[in-house]
Write an enzyme that holds these catalytic residues in place. Structure first.
Site, PDB file in Angstrom:
ATOM      1  N   TYR A   1      15.293   7.124  -2.658  1.00  0.00           N
ATOM      2  CA  TYR A   1      14.173   6.270  -2.822  1.00  0.00           C
ATOM      3  C   TYR A   1      14.111   5.387  -3.993  1.00  0.00           C
ATOM      4  O   TYR A   1      13.701   4.256  -3.695  1.00  0.00           O
ATOM      5  CB  TYR A   1      13.099   7.667  -2.976  1.00  0.00           C
ATOM      6  CG  TYR A   1      11.490   6.878  -3.222  1.00  0.00           C
ATOM      7  CD1 TYR A   1      11.050   6.042  -2.334  1.00  0.00           C
ATOM      8  CD2 TYR A   1      10.921   7.006  -4.491  1.00  0.00           C
ATOM      9  CE1 TYR A   1       9.649   5.925  -2.343  1.00  0.00           C
ATOM     10  CE2 TYR A   1       9.562   6.202  -4.743  1.00  0.00           C
ATOM     11  CZ  TYR A   1       9.111   5.612  -3.451  1.00  0.00           C
ATOM     12  OH  TYR A   1       7.707   5.148  -3.675  1.00  0.00           O
TER      13      TYR A   1
ATOM     14  N   SER B   1       7.816   0.676  -6.602  1.00  0.00           N
ATOM     15  CA  SER B   1       7.294   1.781  -7.259  1.00  0.00           C
ATOM     16  C   SER B   1       7.746   1.493  -8.712  1.00  0.00           C
ATOM     17  O   SER B   1       8.685   0.945  -9.068  1.00  0.00           O
ATOM     18  CB  SER B   1       8.140   2.919  -6.914  1.00  0.00           C
ATOM     19  OG  SER B   1       7.785   4.026  -7.684  1.00  0.00           O
TER      20      SER B   1
HETATM   21  N1  LIG Z   1       1.758   7.743  -4.050  1.00  0.00           N
HETATM   22  C1  LIG Z   1       2.508   7.397  -4.886  1.00  0.00           C
HETATM   23  O1  LIG Z   1       2.652   8.035  -6.046  1.00  0.00           O
HETATM   24  C2  LIG Z   1       3.546   5.982  -4.837  1.00  0.00           C
HETATM   25  C3  LIG Z   1       3.895   5.672  -5.910  1.00  0.00           C
HETATM   26  C4  LIG Z   1       4.760   4.478  -6.125  1.00  0.00           C
HETATM   27  C5  LIG Z   1       4.790   3.727  -4.581  1.00  0.00           C
HETATM   28  N2  LIG Z   1       4.239   4.373  -3.674  1.00  0.00           N
HETATM   29  C6  LIG Z   1       4.615   3.357  -2.437  1.00  0.00           C
HETATM   30  O2  LIG Z   1       3.291   3.244  -1.884  1.00  0.00           O
HETATM   31  C7  LIG Z   1       3.517   3.141  -0.354  1.00  0.00           C
HETATM   32  C8  LIG Z   1       2.594   4.175   0.254  1.00  0.00           C
HETATM   33  O3  LIG Z   1       2.435   5.395  -0.511  1.00  0.00           O
HETATM   34  P1  LIG Z   1       1.618   6.553   0.220  1.00  0.00           P
HETATM   35  O4  LIG Z   1       1.585   7.338  -1.040  1.00  0.00           O
HETATM   36  O5  LIG Z   1       0.477   6.087   0.925  1.00  0.00           O
HETATM   37  O6  LIG Z   1       2.542   7.487   1.379  1.00  0.00           O
HETATM   38  P2  LIG Z   1       2.356   8.201   2.398  1.00  0.00           P
HETATM   39  O7  LIG Z   1       3.539   8.976   2.687  1.00  0.00           O
HETATM   40  O8  LIG Z   1       1.168   9.103   2.300  1.00  0.00           O
HETATM   41  O9  LIG Z   1       1.900   7.233   3.740  1.00  0.00           O
HETATM   42  C9  LIG Z   1       3.017   6.193   4.188  1.00  0.00           C
HETATM   43  C10 LIG Z   1       2.630   6.027   5.409  1.00  0.00           C
HETATM   44  O10 LIG Z   1       3.751   5.152   6.067  1.00  0.00           O
HETATM   45  C11 LIG Z   1       3.846   5.660   7.359  1.00  0.00           C
HETATM   46  N3  LIG Z   1       5.161   5.550   7.744  1.00  0.00           N
HETATM   47  C12 LIG Z   1       6.315   6.339   7.335  1.00  0.00           C
HETATM   48  N4  LIG Z   1       7.463   5.898   7.930  1.00  0.00           N
HETATM   49  C13 LIG Z   1       7.166   5.166   8.839  1.00  0.00           C
HETATM   50  C14 LIG Z   1       7.852   4.446   9.848  1.00  0.00           C
HETATM   51  N5  LIG Z   1       9.148   4.457  10.059  1.00  0.00           N
HETATM   52  N6  LIG Z   1       7.097   3.395  10.604  1.00  0.00           N
HETATM   53  C15 LIG Z   1       5.907   3.154  10.383  1.00  0.00           C
HETATM   54  N7  LIG Z   1       5.122   3.866   9.614  1.00  0.00           N
HETATM   55  C16 LIG Z   1       5.612   4.691   8.834  1.00  0.00           C
HETATM   56  C17 LIG Z   1       3.567   7.140   7.667  1.00  0.00           C
HETATM   57  O11 LIG Z   1       2.913   7.453   8.846  1.00  0.00           O
HETATM   58  C18 LIG Z   1       2.107   6.943   6.627  1.00  0.00           C
HETATM   59  O12 LIG Z   1       0.902   6.576   7.295  1.00  0.00           O
HETATM   60  C19 LIG Z   1       4.892   3.579  -0.070  1.00  0.00           C
HETATM   61  O13 LIG Z   1       5.575   2.230  -0.029  1.00  0.00           O
HETATM   62  C20 LIG Z   1       5.222   4.302  -1.318  1.00  0.00           C
HETATM   63  O14 LIG Z   1       6.692   4.239  -1.462  1.00  0.00           O
HETATM   64  C21 LIG Z   1       3.678   5.218  -3.713  1.00  0.00           C
END
Ligand SMILES: NC(=O)c1ccc[n+]([C@@H]2O[C@H](COP(=O)([O-])OP(=O)(O)OC[C@H]3O[C@@H](n4cnc5c(N)ncnc54)[C@H](O)[C@@H]3O)[C@@H](O)[C@H]2O)c1
Length: 259
Positions: free
Chosen positions: A162, A149
Site C-alpha cells: 500500500y 497518503s
Molecule cells: N482513511 C484513511 O485513513 C486514509 C489515509 C490516507 C489516504 N487515504 C486514501 O483516501 C482514499 C479513500 O480512503 P477511504 O478511507 O475512503 O477508503 P474506503 O476503503 O473506505 O473506500 C474506498 C472506496 O473505493 C471503492 N473501491 C475499491 N476498489 C475499487 C475498484 N477496484 N474500483 C472502483 N472502486 C473501488 C470502494 O468500494 C470504496 O467505496 C484512498 O485512496 C485511500 O488510500 C485514506
C-alpha cells in the site's frame, strides 16, 4: 458569496470510489457547491443510491458501477459520463485498496496481493486519466487529483504494498503534469493522514485506534482527522483558484508530517 475563482457550479467531476468513505464526502461536498459529481465505484448499488439521494435534493449526480483496475470498465464509465453530462472537468482518483488490507510484515505479503494493490491503487490512475484525457483536451483543460497518503513521508511500515503504491501516485502526478500542461490540464496529489472514514475504523482493531489517538498528540493540530478535513483542498484543486498549481502534492494531516 464565494469568489468566482472558487465557483464549481455545473462542473462535472468523476470521483472514483465515491460511493463510501472519504469519496462519498467529496461527492456530497461537490453536489452542495453546484458541481455534478459522478460516483464511480465498484459498489454499483451504493453509487446509484448516493446519486439518487443527491438528485432527490435537487442536485445533479450520476452513479456508475466501475472497477477502476479494469480497462473496459473504465472506458465504459467515461463513455457513460460523456453521454449523460456531455463533458468532464475533473477526475479525482480516490478509489484504492487500503482499509481492508491486513497490517503485517512485508515478507508475509503474497505476490498476488501485491499485484492486486498495484492494479487498483496505481494502474487505475493511468487507465482513468487516459480515458478522460481526450475529453478534457477537447474542452480546453481540466483537473486531475490523485489521492496518495501521508504514509509516504513517514515510510509507515506494515502495509508495504500500500505505502509503495501511494508513493507511486506522487511520481505519476509529477510526470503526467509535465505531459498535459500544454493542454491546460493540471495534475496534483493530496496526502491525507489517518482519517476516520467508516471502513478504516471498522477494519482497524481497537488497539490500533488507541495507538492512533496517541499519535494525535504529536500533531500540530491534536485531534483525529475526519473526511471533511480533506474537502477544502480538494475543492481548491478543482477550482480556477489553483489554475497555476500543477505537479504538486499537498499534505493534509493536521501537521503530523511537515512537507
Ligand atoms: N482513511 C484513511 O485513513 C486514509 C489515509 C490516507 C489516504 N487515504 C486514501 O483516501 C482514499 C479513500 O480512503 P477511504 O478511507 O475512503 O477508503 P474506503 O476503503 O473506505 O473506500 C474506498 C472506496 O473505493 C471503492 N473501491 C475499491 N476498489 C475499487 C475498484 N477496484 N474500483 C472502483 N472502486 C473501488 C470502494 O468500494 C470504496 O467505496 C484512498 O485512496 C485511500 O488510500 C485514506
Amino acid at each position: 458569496m464565494a469568489h468566482k475563482l472558487f465557483d464549481l457550479s455545473e462542473k462535472v467531476v468523476i470521483v472514483t470510489g465515491g460511493a463510501s468513505g472519504i469519496g462519498r464526502v467529496y461527492c456530497e461536498a461537490l453536489a452542495s457547491c453546484g458541481a455534478k459529481p459522478v460516483i464511480a465505484d465498484q459498489n454499483e448499488f451504493l453509487a446509484q443510491q448516493l446519486a439518487s439521494d443527491l438528485n432527490a435534493r435537487g442536485q445533479s449526480a450520476l452513479g456508475l458501477g466501475c472497477d477502476v483496475s479494469n480497462p473496459d470498465s473504465v472506458i465504459n464509465m467515461v463513455s457513460a459520463v460523456i453521454k449523460h453530462f456531455g463533458s468532464v472537468h475533473g477526475l479525482v482518483n480516490n478509489a484504492a485498496l487500503m482499509s481492508t488490507l491486513p497490517r503485517g510484515p512485508w515478507y508475509e505479503i503474497e505476490q498476488s496481493d501485491w499485484d492486486r494493490v498495484m492494479e487498483v491503487n496505481l494502474r487505475s490512475l493511468f487507465l482513468c486519466s487516459r480515458a478522460v484525457y481526450p475529453h478534457m483536451k477537447k474542452m480546453g483543460g481540466g483537473r486531475i487529483i490523485n489521492i496518495s497518503s501521508n504514509r509516504i513521508w513517514d515510510g509507515t511500515p506494515n502495509r508495504l504494498h500500500y505505502t509503495t503504491s501511494k508513493a507511486g501516485v506522487v511520481g505519476f502526478t509529477r510526470a503526467l503534469s509535465r505531459e498535459v500542461g500544454d493542454d491546460n490540464i493540471t495534475v496534483n496529489a493530496i496526502t491525507p493522514g489517518f482519517t476516520a472514514s467508516e471502513r478504516q475504523i471498522e477494519f482497524s482493531n481497537p488497539a490500533y485506534v488507541v495507538k492512533m489517538q496517541e499519535l494525535n498528540s504529536r500533531k500540530a493540530l491534536k485531534r483525529t482527522q475526519i473526511p471533511e478535513d480533506l474537502v477544502g483542498v480538494l475543492l481548491f484543486l478543482l477550482s480556477d483558484a489553483s489554475s497555476y498549481i500543477t505537479g504538486q502534492t499537498i499534505n493534509v494531516d493536521g501537521g503530523a508530517m511537515m512537507h
